[in-house]
Design a protein around this motif. Structure first.
Motif, PDB file in Angstrom:
ATOM      1  N   TRP A  46       2.446  27.760   0.926  1.00 44.54           N
ATOM      2  CA  TRP A  46       1.914  28.986   1.541  1.00 44.54           C
ATOM      3  C   TRP A  46       3.009  29.881   2.129  1.00 44.54           C
ATOM      4  N   PHE A  63      -4.248  32.155  -0.315  1.00 45.16           N
ATOM      5  CA  PHE A  63      -3.933  30.854   0.277  1.00 45.16           C
ATOM      6  C   PHE A  63      -5.083  29.881   0.063  1.00 45.16           C
ATOM      7  N   HIS A  84      -2.575  31.574   8.275  1.00 44.56           N
ATOM      8  CA  HIS A  84      -1.988  32.356   7.179  1.00 44.56           C
ATOM      9  C   HIS A  84      -2.905  33.512   6.813  1.00 44.56           C
TER      10      HIS A  84
END
Ligand SMILES: [Zn+2]
Length: 269
Positions: A46, A63, A84
């Protein structure tokens, strides 16, 4: 008229593309490639996906944990996914179910899939799904937990023809990869003729799923295990192949894909 091009699914962070990555931003500009969806597959890649999105204007980051890699997930993976996701407009994927390569951990696969599916639904995000030989299970899950965003992509759709209508009703999109240009995949054509044109996207899945040799515009040295590596630049040939395969003029196909891509991914662009 020159339309912009879109790659709905690839893995530009993959180490097999180390040798071509730095030349791509210039090439994408030259070839009018507007956006590419770069899919993470496990927590450890990621940060690389995020970095690519910060460096390249074409990259839409995505992601997720791929079903092949769920055993690698750290305990705090779900919080990291949310972190994220909140750091940048992004897609959820590549997530999914795979009963072909991994059949002994279906329960775990379903639970990791649903956790990620819920993150997407709570935020109304698009999702990219990998599914091999688990179509019935996937359909049940999505019927029980309907998608709440602008669409989910069944990438390089290998599911049955009979399920197409049910998927369409649930909001699915379906991408054509270079894989379908192999003669052994000829039956896919009938499946894609059933799919409404406004649900179709184009993908390379680079560095995976290389097209057959005659469609390879950018050959790369093979891996030590002899598996060919798919160059992201083969996107051009996959558009070309898809236009012939669907019997649509190239120009018209480009305009359809542009519309479809923006409809699904526009909210994170
Ligand atoms: Zn993929």
């Amino acid at each position: 008229m020159n339309h912009l091009l879109y790659d709905a699914h690839l893995h530009l962070q993959d180490r097999r593309l180390d040798c071509v990555r730095s030349g791509l931003p210039t090439w994408y500009c030259k070839e009018n490639v507007a956006r590419i969806v770069v899919n993470g597959t496990q927590v450890s890649d990621w940060p690389d996906v995020l970095q690519l999105a910060e460096q390249m204007q074409q990259v839409l980051p995505s992601f997720g944990i791929h079903p092949w890699w769920i055993e690698n997930r750290p305990e705090d993976w779900l919080n990291r996914l949310i972190g994220h996701q909140e750091s940048i407009p992004s897609v959820i994927g590549e997530i999914g179910l795979d009963r072909w390569f991994k059949k002994d951990n279906m329960e775990d696969q379903v639970s990791v899939f649903l956790d990620q599916w819920h993150v997407a639904n709570e935020r109304g995000l698009p999702v990219t799904i990998h599914c091999l030989k688990a179509w019935g299970t996937l359909l049940d899950l999505i019927e029980k937990h309907p998608h709440q965003g602008p669409g989910f992509l069944l990438h390089s759709y290998s599911g049955p023809l009979e399920m197409v209508d049910a998927w369409v009703k649930l909001g699915a999109r379906f991408s054509i990869s270079g894989h379908f240009a192999h003669p052994r995949k000829a039956s896919r054509r009938e499946v894609f003729q059933r799919i409404p044109l406004d649900r179709i996207l184009i993908e390379t899945d680079a560095p995976d799923m290389p097209p057959p040799e005659e469609w390879v515009k950018f050959p790369l040295p093979t891996e030590p295990d002899q598996k060919p590596i798919n160059h992201p630049g083969n996107l051009i040939s996959i558009y070309d192949f898809a236009a012939k395969w669907l019997k649509i003029p190239q120009d018209e196909l480009e305009s359809i894909i542009e519309h479809n891509f923006r409809e699904m991914f526009g909210m994170v662009m």
